[in-house]
Design an enzyme around this catalytic site. Structure first.
Site, PDB file in Angstrom:
ATOM      1  CB  CYS A 112      14.662  -4.112   7.298  1.00 22.45           C
ATOM      2  SG  CYS A 112      14.142  -5.633   6.512  1.00 22.45           S
ATOM      3  CG  HIS A 251      15.038  -1.466   4.293  1.00 22.86           C
ATOM      4  ND1 HIS A 251      15.944  -2.432   3.916  1.00 22.86           N
ATOM      5  CD2 HIS A 251      13.839  -2.093   4.429  1.00 22.86           C
ATOM      6  CE1 HIS A 251      15.323  -3.594   3.841  1.00 22.86           C
ATOM      7  NE2 HIS A 251      14.044  -3.420   4.146  1.00 22.86           N
ATOM      8  CG  ASN A 281      14.027  -6.333   1.609  1.00 18.38           C
ATOM      9  OD1 ASN A 281      15.036  -6.211   2.287  1.00 18.38           O
ATOM     10  ND2 ASN A 281      12.815  -6.132   2.086  1.00 18.38           N
TER      11      ASN A 281
HETATM   12  O1  UT7 Z   1      11.956  -5.246   4.446  1.00 20.85           O
HETATM   13  C1  UT7 Z   1      11.097  -5.282   5.545  1.00 20.85           C
HETATM   14  C2  UT7 Z   1       9.895  -4.503   5.306  1.00 20.85           C
HETATM   15  N1  UT7 Z   1       9.142  -5.072   4.210  1.00 20.85           N
HETATM   16  C3  UT7 Z   1       8.437  -4.269   3.436  1.00 20.85           C
HETATM   17  O2  UT7 Z   1       8.484  -3.090   3.618  1.00 20.85           O
HETATM   18  C4  UT7 Z   1       7.569  -4.910   2.375  1.00 20.85           C
HETATM   19  C5  UT7 Z   1       6.331  -4.089   2.211  1.00 20.85           C
HETATM   20  N2  UT7 Z   1       5.359  -4.670   1.306  1.00 20.85           N
HETATM   21  C6  UT7 Z   1       5.519  -4.716  -0.046  1.00 20.85           C
HETATM   22  O3  UT7 Z   1       6.561  -4.392  -0.579  1.00 20.85           O
HETATM   23  C7  UT7 Z   1       4.308  -5.111  -0.845  1.00 20.85           C
HETATM   24  O4  UT7 Z   1       3.189  -5.182  -0.011  1.00 20.85           O
HETATM   25  C8  UT7 Z   1       4.455  -6.481  -1.592  1.00 20.85           C
HETATM   26  C9  UT7 Z   1       5.457  -6.346  -2.734  1.00 20.85           C
HETATM   27  C10 UT7 Z   1       4.936  -7.557  -0.628  1.00 20.85           C
HETATM   28  C11 UT7 Z   1       3.119  -6.893  -2.195  1.00 20.85           C
HETATM   29  O5  UT7 Z   1       2.651  -5.872  -3.063  1.00 20.85           O
HETATM   30  P1  UT7 Z   1       1.175  -5.286  -2.937  1.00 20.85           P
HETATM   31  O6  UT7 Z   1       1.009  -4.321  -4.018  1.00 20.85           O
HETATM   32  O7  UT7 Z   1       1.015  -4.792  -1.539  1.00 20.85           O
HETATM   33  O8  UT7 Z   1       0.294  -6.541  -3.226  1.00 20.85           O
HETATM   34  P2  UT7 Z   1      -0.822  -7.229  -2.296  1.00 20.85           P
HETATM   35  O9  UT7 Z   1      -0.139  -8.041  -1.241  1.00 20.85           O
HETATM   36  O10 UT7 Z   1      -1.831  -6.214  -1.889  1.00 20.85           O
HETATM   37  O11 UT7 Z   1      -1.484  -8.207  -3.345  1.00 20.85           O
HETATM   38  C12 UT7 Z   1      -2.163  -7.711  -4.514  1.00 20.85           C
HETATM   39  C13 UT7 Z   1      -2.527  -8.892  -5.380  1.00 20.85           C
HETATM   40  C14 UT7 Z   1      -3.212 -10.015  -4.603  1.00 20.85           C
HETATM   41  O12 UT7 Z   1      -4.185 -10.588  -5.462  1.00 20.85           O
HETATM   42  P3  UT7 Z   1      -5.745 -10.193  -5.314  1.00 20.85           P
HETATM   43  O13 UT7 Z   1      -6.098 -10.561  -3.895  1.00 20.85           O
HETATM   44  O14 UT7 Z   1      -5.810  -8.710  -5.556  1.00 20.85           O
HETATM   45  O15 UT7 Z   1      -6.386 -11.037  -6.357  1.00 20.85           O
HETATM   46  C15 UT7 Z   1      -2.111 -11.005  -4.360  1.00 20.85           C
HETATM   47  O16 UT7 Z   1      -2.582 -12.321  -4.204  1.00 20.85           O
HETATM   48  O17 UT7 Z   1      -1.336  -9.455  -5.935  1.00 20.85           O
HETATM   49  C16 UT7 Z   1      -1.311 -10.864  -5.628  1.00 20.85           C
HETATM   50  N3  UT7 Z   1       0.067 -11.259  -5.492  1.00 20.85           N
HETATM   51  C17 UT7 Z   1       0.814 -11.634  -6.530  1.00 20.85           C
HETATM   52  N4  UT7 Z   1       0.524 -11.782  -7.835  1.00 20.85           N
HETATM   53  C18 UT7 Z   1       1.522 -12.174  -8.643  1.00 20.85           C
HETATM   54  C19 UT7 Z   1       0.832 -11.269  -4.362  1.00 20.85           C
HETATM   55  N5  UT7 Z   1       2.090 -11.659  -4.666  1.00 20.85           N
HETATM   56  C20 UT7 Z   1       2.099 -11.911  -6.000  1.00 20.85           C
HETATM   57  C21 UT7 Z   1       3.087 -12.329  -6.910  1.00 20.85           C
HETATM   58  N6  UT7 Z   1       2.763 -12.458  -8.220  1.00 20.85           N
HETATM   59  N7  UT7 Z   1       4.358 -12.592  -6.522  1.00 20.85           N
END
Ligand code: UT7
Length: 330
Positions: A112, A251, A281
């Site tokens: 990225c 990015h 992304n």
């Molecule tokens: O480009 C290279 C660099 N990449 C980045 O910078 C990406 C950085 N990270 C992100 O953008 C975010 O962390 C994500 C979009 C990937 C995830 O969002 P988040 O708010 O950090 O969610 P999380 O991983 O903390 O998950 C929160 C909850 C979890 O459920 P519980 O454990 O709270 O019950 C996940 O299992 O959301 C759940 N979850 C989803 N639910 C519905 C994770 N993915 C999904 C999904 N749909 N697609």
């Protein structure tokens, strides 16, 4: 006045196939609402196998050359995580298909942050007097790395290409790349990985498929911290205060990351260009695609002071600064 690299051309290409959040929600345990509120993404463009990364890069590169009014350059640099093949690099294929003859052409692998690493390379070639013009393309068929069953990554990534032309000029011209600051930290290599296909997996006889795995939350937190640090450092280097920045064309990983970054810097959320709503992304393609979006929509206007921060796999991160030039509308 020191010799500088000046941005003088801009192009982009997006594959025609669009996959909406609803399309993904029909196949995975997720919802349009979750994807929209957690990422800001509503749809992404997805490549066909016949077109792949070189095809996207050629289309974006051609548009950038037209916008610069050039039909020849001294170097071609392709920033990509998803080369057409593991070997050879995609740059020579792109250069040949653009009719650029035997021009030197190479790939940059910094995921990225790849566009920023390419910008520094092009800037260095021009600054050292080794090139008058450089075509820099960020191109990705990133969905080829996504596990169709992984709801943690599939909603996030998309495909596309963006390109810029750099030419030799002066540091006080609009479009001059005023600073590029780069970093890496290999101790954070496990944040985002694709194990399959690499030498480590092949030598170990590991049949792991070449899918991306991402520690989303840790990446999110580190991205905001690193991008704020490197943006502040870059602003100091060019002598701008934060309040003098008109746009962040960063990015496009997550709208919440871009808005958090703006907030940490003390800028309004609207200062951050958020193109990911339409394209997701696109890794190495995301900054030039965001620049093209900004130019097309008028979010970037001549004279705007713009910073380009990125953070991604490696970990690699960085930022660049320039004053937006008066470009021929692509
Ligand atoms: O480009 C290279 C660099 N990449 C980045 O910078 C990406 C950085 N990270 C992100 O953008 C975010 O962390 C994500 C979009 C990937 C995830 O969002 P988040 O708010 O950090 O969610 P999380 O991983 O903390 O998950 C929160 C909850 C979890 O459920 P519980 O454990 O709270 O019950 C996940 O299992 O959301 C759940 N979850 C989803 N639910 C519905 C994770 N993915 C999904 C999904 N749909 N697609």
């Amino acid at each position: 006045m020191a010799r500088s690299a000046v941005l003088c051309g801009l192009g982009s290409y997006l594959p025609t196939r669009v996959v909406t959040n609803a399309d993904i929600a029909a196949e995975l345990d997720t919802t349009d609402e979750w994807i929209t509120t957690r990422t800001g993404i509503r749809q992404r463009h997805v490549v066909d196998p016949e077109q792949c990364t070189s095809g996207l890069a050629v289309a974006a590169g051609r548009e950038a050359l037209d916008s610069a009014g050039l039909d020849i350059v001294d170097y071609v640099v392709v920033a990509t995580t998803t080369p057409d093949r593991l070997c050879p690099a995609t740059g020579p294929t792109v250069a040949a298909r653009l009719g650029l003859g035997t021009v030197p052409a190479f790939d940059i692998s910094a995921v990225c942050s790849g566009f920023l690493y390419g910008l520094q390379s092009g800037r260095a070639l021009i600054g050292a007097g080794l090139a008058e013009t450089v075509l820099l393309i960020g191109a990705e068929s990133f969905t080829s790395l996504v596990d169709p069953a992984d709801r943690g990554t599939r909603p996030i990534f998309g495909d596309g290409a963006g390109a810029v032309v750099l030419r030799a000029g002066a540091a006080d011209e609009p479009g001059a790349i005023l600073a590029v600051t780069l970093h890496s930290d290999g101790t954070e290599a496990d944040l985002i990985t694709v194990e399959g296909g690499g030498a480590r997996a092949r030598l170990g006889g590991d049949p792991t498929p070449a899918y991306i795995r991402m520690q989303g939350r840790s990446t999110f937190v580190t991205a905001v911290t690193r991008m704020e640090e490197v943006t502040r450092h870059t602003l100091t280097e060019v002598g701008w205060t934060v309040n003098e920045v008109d746009r962040i064309a960063g990015h496009q990983a997550n709208a919440r990351i871009l808005h958090s970054l703006a907030k940490h810097l003390g800028l309004p959320a609207e200062a951050a260009i958020t193109h990911l709503r339409e394209v997701g992304n696109t890794a190495g393609a995301s900054i030039p695609l965001a620049l093209h979006h900004g130019q097309r929509t008028g979010l970037l206007r001549p004279g705007h002071r713009v910073v380009l921060p990125a953070f991604g796999a490696g970990a690699t991160w960085g930022a660049a600064a320039l004053t937006w030039p008066n470009l021929k509308q692509p």
